[in-house]
Scaffold this active site. Structure first.
Site, PDB file in Angstrom:
ATOM      1  N   LYS A   1      -7.380   5.560  -1.837  1.00 18.61           N
ATOM      2  CA  LYS A   1      -6.935   5.202  -0.484  1.00 18.61           C
ATOM      3  C   LYS A   1      -8.168   4.944   0.361  1.00 18.61           C
ATOM      4  O   LYS A   1      -9.185   5.637   0.209  1.00 18.61           O
ATOM      5  CB  LYS A   1      -6.091   6.314   0.144  1.00 18.61           C
ATOM      6  CG  LYS A   1      -5.649   5.959   1.596  1.00 18.61           C
ATOM      7  CD  LYS A   1      -4.547   6.841   2.111  1.00 18.61           C
ATOM      8  CE  LYS A   1      -4.996   8.150   2.723  1.00 18.61           C
ATOM      9  NZ  LYS A   1      -5.973   8.042   3.829  1.00 18.61           N
TER      10      LYS A   1
ATOM     11  N   GLU B   1      -9.308   3.709   4.565  1.00 16.46           N
ATOM     12  CA  GLU B   1      -8.891   3.419   5.931  1.00 16.46           C
ATOM     13  C   GLU B   1      -9.388   2.042   6.338  1.00 16.46           C
ATOM     14  O   GLU B   1     -10.515   1.663   6.007  1.00 16.46           O
ATOM     15  CB  GLU B   1      -9.452   4.479   6.886  1.00 16.46           C
ATOM     16  CG  GLU B   1      -8.920   5.871   6.608  1.00 16.46           C
ATOM     17  CD  GLU B   1      -9.475   6.914   7.565  1.00 16.46           C
ATOM     18  OE1 GLU B   1     -10.140   6.564   8.566  1.00 16.46           O
ATOM     19  OE2 GLU B   1      -9.226   8.113   7.303  1.00 16.46           O
TER      20      GLU B   1
ATOM     21  N   GLU C   1      -0.502   5.912  10.631  1.00 15.70           N
ATOM     22  CA  GLU C   1      -0.699   7.217  11.276  1.00 15.70           C
ATOM     23  C   GLU C   1      -0.643   7.101  12.792  1.00 15.70           C
ATOM     24  O   GLU C   1      -1.296   6.233  13.397  1.00 15.70           O
ATOM     25  CB  GLU C   1      -2.056   7.802  10.827  1.00 15.70           C
ATOM     26  CG  GLU C   1      -2.343   9.167  11.447  1.00 15.70           C
ATOM     27  CD  GLU C   1      -3.384   9.989  10.702  1.00 15.70           C
ATOM     28  OE1 GLU C   1      -3.884   9.546   9.650  1.00 15.70           O
ATOM     29  OE2 GLU C   1      -3.689  11.093  11.197  1.00 15.70           O
TER      30      GLU C   1
ATOM     31  N   ASP D   1      -8.661   9.708  -1.597  1.00 18.62           N
ATOM     32  CA  ASP D   1      -9.331   9.061  -0.463  1.00 18.62           C
ATOM     33  C   ASP D   1     -10.786   8.734  -0.781  1.00 18.62           C
ATOM     34  O   ASP D   1     -11.506   9.577  -1.339  1.00 18.62           O
ATOM     35  CB  ASP D   1      -9.355  10.023   0.739  1.00 18.62           C
ATOM     36  CG  ASP D   1      -8.312   9.666   1.787  1.00 18.62           C
ATOM     37  OD1 ASP D   1      -7.840   8.518   1.829  1.00 18.62           O
ATOM     38  OD2 ASP D   1      -7.980  10.575   2.582  1.00 18.62           O
TER      39      ASP D   1
ATOM     40  N   ASP E   1      -9.037  13.078   2.454  1.00 18.21           N
ATOM     41  CA  ASP E   1     -10.320  13.633   2.921  1.00 18.21           C
ATOM     42  C   ASP E   1     -10.082  14.629   4.058  1.00 18.21           C
ATOM     43  O   ASP E   1     -11.022  15.275   4.529  1.00 18.21           O
ATOM     44  CB  ASP E   1     -11.316  12.529   3.314  1.00 18.21           C
ATOM     45  CG  ASP E   1     -10.839  11.669   4.463  1.00 18.21           C
ATOM     46  OD1 ASP E   1      -9.676  11.805   4.886  1.00 18.21           O
ATOM     47  OD2 ASP E   1     -11.641  10.844   4.961  1.00 18.21           O
ATOM     48  N   SER E   2      -8.813  14.806   4.444  1.00 17.91           N
ATOM     49  CA  SER E   2      -8.467  15.909   5.359  1.00 17.91           C
ATOM     50  C   SER E   2      -8.908  17.244   4.761  1.00 17.91           C
ATOM     51  O   SER E   2      -9.014  18.244   5.485  1.00 17.91           O
ATOM     52  CB  SER E   2      -6.954  15.919   5.629  1.00 17.91           C
ATOM     53  OG  SER E   2      -6.233  15.908   4.402  1.00 17.91           O
TER      54      SER E   2
END
Ligand code: KIV
Length: 254
Positions: free
Chosen positions: A114, A116, A179, A84, A45-46
């Site tokens: 993915k 978080e 990260e 993501d 999602d960057s």
């Protein structure tokens, strides 16, 4: 026909002591350039910040992730593609996460999602894995939590990060991103879990590395995090090409 790697194969990289090579990809074109060289393509999602110019990843929507995820699957045939889940699409409940993740799997053809989160997301990870959706975890700095932790800053809470990594492994994730933590801590995390730990800004002792491709090839026009290793300067080439093209058009040479 090339056979695509699988999530269980990625998981076994750890016991085989094979470093896991990951890069982000948002388009079919970039995916096709990277596919021969990496084990896992992450549709991160960057892309909200890198492609769309947002200040954070929070405005990214599930539809955006699905459109880019499908493009990356079309452009690759060897690497595992993980997409993501964006902010707001999975945190509310395991059921909400399943709805979002099953759309990603059906509409993109990706191999995994993915998400978080550490211990607080363990039940959700288990819910997805038990229902057939491979999960790539993400602990340490979680950009979707940037507002809570005060920005994109190094994470130092050793006990929490270790507990998060263990919880994500126990919930069934096949690998996880770690990260922005100090190298000593990332070594401890790698020793504490039996699935590959893929570092970004977490030192070189992780089981693998991931970078945002645009940072790695020098295509971003602005800030580059200090941990990034750049292998090309594409930004300068594009800017020079545009300058030369404009000069040729304006002087009648083209
Ligand atoms: O969104 C992303 O690209 C990521 C990587 C930087 C790990 O989460």
């Amino acid at each position: 026909m090339t056979k695509r790697l699988t999530c269980p194969a990625i998981r076994s990289f750890k016991s085989e002591k094979r470093p896991l090579v990951c890069l982000t990809a948002y388009s079919a074109q970039i995916a096709s350039l990277l596919d021969d060289h990496v084990d896992l393509l992450l549709v991160g999602d960057s892309l909200g910040m890198v492609l769309y110019g947002f200040d954070t990843t929070l405005p990214v929507t599930l539809d955006m992730m699905i459109a880019h995820g499908a493009a990356v699957v079309r452009g690759s045939n060897r690497a595992v593609v993980a997409v993501d889940l964006p902010f707001g699409a999975y945190q509310q409940s395991p059921q909400q996460a399943f709805e979002a993740a099953s759309r990603v799997m059906k509409e993109t053809g990706a191999s995994a999602v993915k998400l978080e989160g550490g211990a607080e997301m363990a039940a959700t990870i288990a819910f997805l894995v038990e229902r057939g959706i491979p999960v790539f975890g993400h602990v340490g700095l979680m950009p979707q939590h940037a507002q809570v932790v005060g920005g994109f800053v190094k994470q130092k809470n050793r006990d929490k990060i270790l507990a998060d990594a263990r919880a994500v492994e126990e919930a069934g994730a096949f690998a996880m991103v770690l990260e922005c933590v100090d190298e000593d801590l990332s070594r401890e995390v790698c020793d504490a879990v039996s699935v590959p730990v893929v570092g970004i800004g977490a030192g070189s002792s992780c089981d693998g590395q991931v970078l945002v491709t645009e940072d790695m090839i020098g295509q971003g026009s602005g800030y580059v995090p200090s941990f990034v290793r750049q292998y090309a300067r594409v930004h300068e080439d594009i800017s020079k090409a545009a300058e030369n093209y404009a000069a040729d058009v304006r002087t009648g040479k083209f």
